[in-house]
Design an enzyme around this catalytic site. Structure first.
Site, PDB file in Angstrom:
ATOM      1  N   TYR A  66       0.851  -1.179   0.000  1.00  8.51           N
ATOM      2  CA  TYR A  66       0.000   0.000   0.000  1.00  8.51           C
ATOM      3  C   TYR A  66       0.899   1.245   0.000  1.00  8.51           C
ATOM      4  O   TYR A  66       1.766   1.403   0.872  1.00  8.51           O
ATOM      5  CB  TYR A  66      -0.904  -0.007   1.229  1.00  8.51           C
ATOM      6  CG  TYR A  66      -1.779   1.231   1.296  1.00  8.51           C
ATOM      7  CD1 TYR A  66      -2.837   1.392   0.387  1.00  8.51           C
ATOM      8  CD2 TYR A  66      -1.532   2.238   2.220  1.00  8.51           C
ATOM      9  CE1 TYR A  66      -3.628   2.532   0.428  1.00  8.51           C
ATOM     10  CE2 TYR A  66      -2.316   3.372   2.264  1.00  8.51           C
ATOM     11  CZ  TYR A  66      -3.368   3.519   1.355  1.00  8.51           C
ATOM     12  OH  TYR A  66      -4.138   4.647   1.375  1.00  8.51           O
ATOM     13  N   HIS A 116      -4.668   5.235  -2.642  1.00  9.64           N
ATOM     14  CA  HIS A 116      -5.807   6.137  -2.801  1.00  9.64           C
ATOM     15  C   HIS A 116      -5.310   7.447  -3.373  1.00  9.64           C
ATOM     16  O   HIS A 116      -4.271   7.954  -2.957  1.00  9.64           O
ATOM     17  CB  HIS A 116      -6.462   6.422  -1.439  1.00  9.64           C
ATOM     18  CG  HIS A 116      -7.112   5.212  -0.834  1.00  9.64           C
ATOM     19  ND1 HIS A 116      -6.529   4.490   0.184  1.00  9.64           N
ATOM     20  CD2 HIS A 116      -8.290   4.603  -1.103  1.00  9.64           C
ATOM     21  CE1 HIS A 116      -7.321   3.483   0.519  1.00  9.64           C
ATOM     22  NE2 HIS A 116      -8.405   3.528  -0.254  1.00  9.64           N
TER      23      HIS A 116
END
Lengths: 173, 949
Positions: A84, A129
């Site tokens: 991530y 994101h």
């Protein structure tokens, strides 16, 4: 950032982020992002320095960019992990010199290399994101690294506008 | 100690069993097994309680036990240890009384003194021991070391001769004796000793083969030879250079044994220059360059002397230059000299310049003519070339342009200070006449042609880099860091000419551009500090320091800035990040001899009026220098054994001059100033409790008051304890103190600071002043302080002498002017006169200092010259104004305008001198209120960040 063309790409060095220099990461992030990360974020990085996951890019002796990632389990898929990307930032003055790309690819290379070294990798995908309005960043990941633009998450951010973000994913297997 | 037989000499014999025990005592002492030694000694003393030698040995052992602990603690000598040392001394003395005829006792007595660094007494004791046992090699050796340490040179020579006579088959003894003769100023004699030694050797001796020791010995002998002067036939014929000539020839003879080729060549070079053999010297320089000495500025200086055919006197002066100074930055060059040097150093065969390309042809033999081509990688040659070009020339501009661009691309933070060494101008005072000095004052820098050119160049870089990321008239795209460093350099240029606000604007750009660059915070802090806001400076540099906790440099700079801001606790916390983590960091810094920290801390404490603590820190620095001097001990025997005699001679010379080192002078000067202040106003010593708040900024004041309150509480607590009749075990209370020390923030009432305050202030001041005038006679402050001390002691003649010495250094110095006025006034107002002879000298000599005028005329003429020069320094204006007032020559408003007229555009305008000016205005009372206000406006315009008036 559309990425640096070959001729003005800067040959950067990478360096570890640790408790002694984490303030520099703070400076870079403050200069790059509208979001303020809390002390916890920096403490975590300082506590477990891992140059493969979190690193500075140095040019001319100064840290001019940084990437911070972490390995996290994929929900509903026990034993499998994903990378991530928490933050990726390059100081404004140093953009368009390919530094961001180098930070991303060196991190991806690490994941892929540790696989080829015979160790069975547990990392299946890379994910991040992106604020929904940040087309530059979306293009950067999609065009350069083949990320796929995924679902829109509404009201992901609290203090910035627009508060929505996209999920970007790249499957490694 | 080689006391194989304790019963030798006149020592009182012991029975066999005890004699063996005594041998053990010595053995245990030497192997530092003190407890065992003590036990054995006590066994002997049980049967023979009055045995002198045993008593002495016991004392010596006790002393070593105490002082090994004492040594580890350094500053904090505890009562307990002092007692132990006293006990040891008593024992040794007692032992000596029982057996005055024993060399062992006397030897021990000497060792005891030595361990307490009382060398003169130690030497006396050794001499007694030797009188009893003249052939005791151990004692002789110990004594000779003490003698050279104390620079008792003739004594040293005598002792070494005795040792050599006793053991002539030992090389070390021969070399030591030769050295002793040499340091006594008799090179011919030393040469004779060395020759005699060589004659004792067989032909196949190691000394005649190539090797380190033989090489060093040969070069030492050569050095001695070069110092000889007298002619061999002993007639009237005297040739100063005879030794040099012989030495030059001798170099060829020893060439085969030499390993230090560079040293050999350097000696040769020096001789050739002294003898005016310039072509040979040039040849030697080239050999040195090819051996890799291209970065050695001394060789470059020699090269220049050779090229310019300079005389011996100049060369000997130039030979002493250190650092990056060369002949070209030492004294102004004549145009024709410049031309010769430029030919030799010229950088590249420029296509437009025919004359230089001629000398820099590609022909191999010709490259010799042009250093830059022969050594393209040498940074020194490129840098020296810059100092050779006339600053007004187009070539200079071109060269400096290229130099700056290269360093900016590289990102060299020190470029600004590197370039500032090009701001050369001709010396203005007596000391620097005919020399080049650096323009440092912003006033001088601002109008310096090199500075102006740099400003212009860097401005052009910035505009070109901003618009098209290239240097002017260039097509190469530069990375973003180049603009950054150009800004940084421009900001430094602003700093150099005291344009602090402009400097801040640019450095803020740098910080926005690359907020991770530590250097930028450092410069910003410097600008803030110089511009008047030390507190913000400390905050800024501390935030820069936080970026990299492993950067020791920035940590030190932060510590320094915090100390200047009067924030000692924070400073200690910062620097503690780099000290050992256990124990008291302050103690650790003392152990590491961290003098800059102690000096800054002492300055800060003195500013707060904590004179005792401040003195304690200054004294710590003084102690370091004593330790440096003490460190010589290790070398006396070692260097001779290793035959590094040339470096040993350098060491001895260095140690002789150690008290003239800048840090020592700084500490000593401040100590003198504090003591003089205490002498003038004895009540100040109480200001330990009540510091002078008036001079502090509000933040400092608050802090100081806080500390004072804490102290008071601690004091009260203490007195309560003693009042309540609790008698504490002294040893225990000492321990309490010790454990307190370990907590870094304990506000300890420092005993040693109080001790220093209790000393006779004038005597202390005099002690340090006499060291300074002896070892730092070229510093005008040394003599100024010597004057201050002398007149307070009523020694007017000495004061006058100090004034004369100051004139010889800088006749226009404000410190001198103030003292001439003071002297004249003292002379008029004194009630007693000096000794008739001194009085005569004073009355005939002093009027010369006033240019034969009466005081008021002297002051007036100085006033005229100060007013005629708008750049007259601010301190000069202040002392002049004070003199005008004190001798009723001018009105207050005239004095006010003397200071204001300059609009603070003269020299030496800093925050400190501005505060002095303000203080002076305040001292004049109401009439100067308007002037004070105007001065404050001026200050704010010069120092935009100044606060707290």
């Amino acid at each position: 950032p559309s990425g640096g063309s070959k001729e003005n790409s800067l040959p950067v060095d990478f360096g570890l982020i640790n408790g002694d220099n984490v303030e520099q990461l703070k400076k870079i992030n403050q200069a790059c992002f509208p979001v303020t990360y809390n002390a916890n974020f920096y403490d975590e990085i300082a506590k477990k320095p891992d140059e493969n996951l979190c690193k500075f890019a140095y040019w001319n002796g100064f840290a001019v960019g940084a990437i911070c990632t972490r390995l996290e389990p994929i929900p509903d898929n026990p034993g499998r992990n994903r990378l991530y990307i928490m933050t990726l930032g390059v100081l404004a003055a140093y953009r368009n010199h390919g530094i961001g790309s180098k930070l991303v690819s060196s991190t991806l290379d690490y994941i892929i290399e540790s696989e080829t070294e015979g160790k069975a990798s547990t990392v299946d995908e890379v994910m991040l994101h992106v604020q929904s309005s940040n087309t530059d960043a979306i293009n950067f990941y999609v065009e350069k690294f083949g990320f796929e633009k995924g679902e829109l998450v509404e009201n992901y951010y609290k203090r910035i506008d627009p508060p929505h973000c996209y999920v970007l994913r790249k499957k490694l297997r | 100690m080689s006391n194989d037989n304790p019963q030798s000499g006149a020592g009182r014999p012991l029975p066999k069993k005890e004699a063996d025990l005594f041998k053990n005592v010595i053995k245990f002492y030497e192997s530092k097994q003190y407890k065992k030694g003590l036990k054995n000694a006590d066994t002997i003393l049980k049967r023979f309680p009055n045995h002198g030698e045993t008593l002495c040995m016991k004392g010596l052992i006790l002393n070593s036990m105490a002082s090994s602990e004492y040594g580890n603690r350094g500053l904090d000598c505890k009562e307990e240890e002092k007692e132990k040392v006293e006990e040891a001394k008593e024992l040794v003395k007692k032992g000596l009384m029982f057996d005055m005829r024993s060399h062992v006792c006397w030897h021990v007595y000497g060792l005891l003194y030595r361990s307490h660094r009382n060398y003169p007494e130690a030497i006396k004791a050794y001499k007694q021991a030797i009188r009893i046992d003249p052939n005791n090699l151990q004692i002789l050796r110990d004594m000779s070391v003490l003698q050279i340490q104390m620079r008792d040179l003739s004594g040293f020579r005598e002792t070494r001769l005795k040792i050599l006579t006793l053991r002539p088959n030992n090389k070390v003894h021969w070399l030591s004796y030769a050295l002793a003769v040499h340091v006594c100023g008799d090179p011919e004699g030393a040469l004779g000793v060395l020759d005699n030694y060589m004659n004792t050797l067989g032909e196949s001796s190691e000394e005649f083969k190539r090797g380190f020791e033989s090489s060093e010995l040969a070069l030492y002998k050569n050095k001695v030879l070069s110092e000889t002067t007298s002619s061999q036939d002993g007639g009237n014929y005297f040739d100063e250079l005879l030794g040099v000539k012989k030495a030059l020839k001798h170099l060829d003879e020893i060439a085969d044994v030499i390993v230090d080729q560079t040293g050999w060549l350097q000696a040769k070079l020096s001789y050739q220059l002294q003898l005016g053999m310039f072509d040979d010297a040039i040849e030697t320089c080239h050999l040195l360059f090819w051996r890799g000495s291209t970065e050695d500025h001394r060789v470059h200086s020699a090269y220049m002397c050779a090229l310019l055919h300079l005389d011996r006197k100049t060369w000997l002066e130039v030979e002493k230059l250190r650092g990056t100074t060369t002949l070209a930055t030492f004294r102004p060059l004549l145009d024709e000299e410049r031309e010769v040097l430029l030919k030799a150093y010229g950088i590249t065969p420029s296509t437009t310049n025919g004359s230089s390309s001629q000398h820099c042809s590609a022909d191999g033999a010709m490259t010799k003519e042009c250093l830059a081509l022969a050594f393209p990688k040498s940074a020194a040659i490129k840098r020296i070339y810059l100092t050779l070009l006339p600053p007004s020339s187009a070539e200079f501009r071109l060269a400096i342009d290229k130099y700056c661009q290269r360093q900016i691309v590289k990102g060299v933070p020190s470029l600004g200070s590197d370039l500032s060494s090009l701001y050369l101008m001709e010396g203005k005072n007596q000391e620097s006449e005919g020399r080049l000095i650096l323009a440092r004052d912003p006033v001088d820098v601002k109008f310096h042609p090199v500075y102006c050119m740099l400003v212009e160049l860097v401005e052009s870089y910035i505009s070109s880099l901003t618009t098209q990321s290239t240097f002017p008239n260039d097509s190469i795209q530069r990375p973003p860091s180049v603009l950054l460093w150009a800004w940084y350099l421009r900001s430094i240029l602003h700093e150099q000419s005291a344009e602090y606000a402009k400097g801040i604007t640019l450095i803020n750009k740098c910080i926005d551009h690359t907020p991770t660059g530590v250097d930028f915070y450092e410069l910003k802090a410097r600008l803030l500090e110089a511009g008047g806001d030390i507190q913000r400076a400390a905050d800024v540099i501390d935030s820069g320091r936080d970026l990299d906790h492993q950067d020791r440099y920035i940590n030190n700079q932060t510590t320094k800035t915090l100390l200047r801001a009067g924030r000692e606790d924070e400073a200690r916390k910062r620097i503690s990040m780099f000290t050992r983590h256990e124990g008291n960091p302050e103690q650790n810094l003392y152990d590491m001899q961290c003098a800059w920290y102690e000096l800054e801390l002492a300055d800060s404490l003195a500013r707060k009026g904590k004179l005792g603590m401040s003195l304690r820190k200054y004294t710590a620095v003084i102690k370091h220098y004593e330790d440096f001097h003490e460190d010589q001990f290790d070398f006396h025997a070692y260097c001779v054994r290793k035959v590094t005699l040339r470096s040993y001679c350098d060491l001895l010379k260095f140690e002789d001059e150690i008290w003239g080192q800048p840090f020592y002078c700084r500490a000593a000067e401040r100590i003198i100033q504090i003591y003089l202040g205490l002498f003038d106003a004895p009540t100040k010593s109480q200001s330990n409790e009540e510091p002078d708040y008036s001079k502090m900024t509000p933040a400092e004041r608050k802090k100081a008051k806080n500390i004072a309150r804490k102290k008071k509480k601690a004091l009260e607590k203490k007195s309560e304890d003693s009042a309540s009749g609790v008698i504490k075990d002294t040893s225990k209370s000492v321990e309490d103190n010790g454990s307190k020390k370990k907590k870094p923030h304990a506000v300890d009432i420092d005993p040693e600071g109080k001790e220093l305050l209790a000393l006779n202030p004038l005597e202390e001041a005099q002690k340090f002043a006499s060291i300074l005038i002896k070892h730092a006679p070229k510093r005008i402050t040394s003599w100024a302080l010597h004057y201050d001390v002398s007149v307070r002691r009523g020694k007017m003649l000495m004061g006058l002498q100090a004034l004369h010495r100051m004139i010889a250094i800088d006749s226009n110095h404000h410190d001198l002017f103030a003292r001439i006025v003071d002297f004249s006034q003292k002379l008029d107002s004194r009630t007693t006169t000096c000794h008739a002879a001194s009085e005569g000298v004073i009355l005939s000599e002093f009027p010369k200092l006033l240019d034969g005028k009466v005081l008021s005329d002297f002051i007036k003429s100085t006033l005229d010259s100060v007013q005629a020069d708008p750049l007259s320094s601010l301190p000069m204006r202040i002392v002049l104004a004070k003199a005008l007032i004190s001798s009723n020559i001018a009105t207050q408003s005239e004095c006010v305008s003397l200071i204001l007229d300059s609009k603070l555009s003269g020299r030496f305008v800093t925050m400190t001198t501005c505060r002095d000016a303000l203080e002076f205005m305040e001292s004049m009372g109401k009439d100067a209120i308007f002037g004070k206000r105007e001065l404050m406006t001026l200050i704010i315009s010069k120092f935009p960040f100044a606060k707290d008036f």
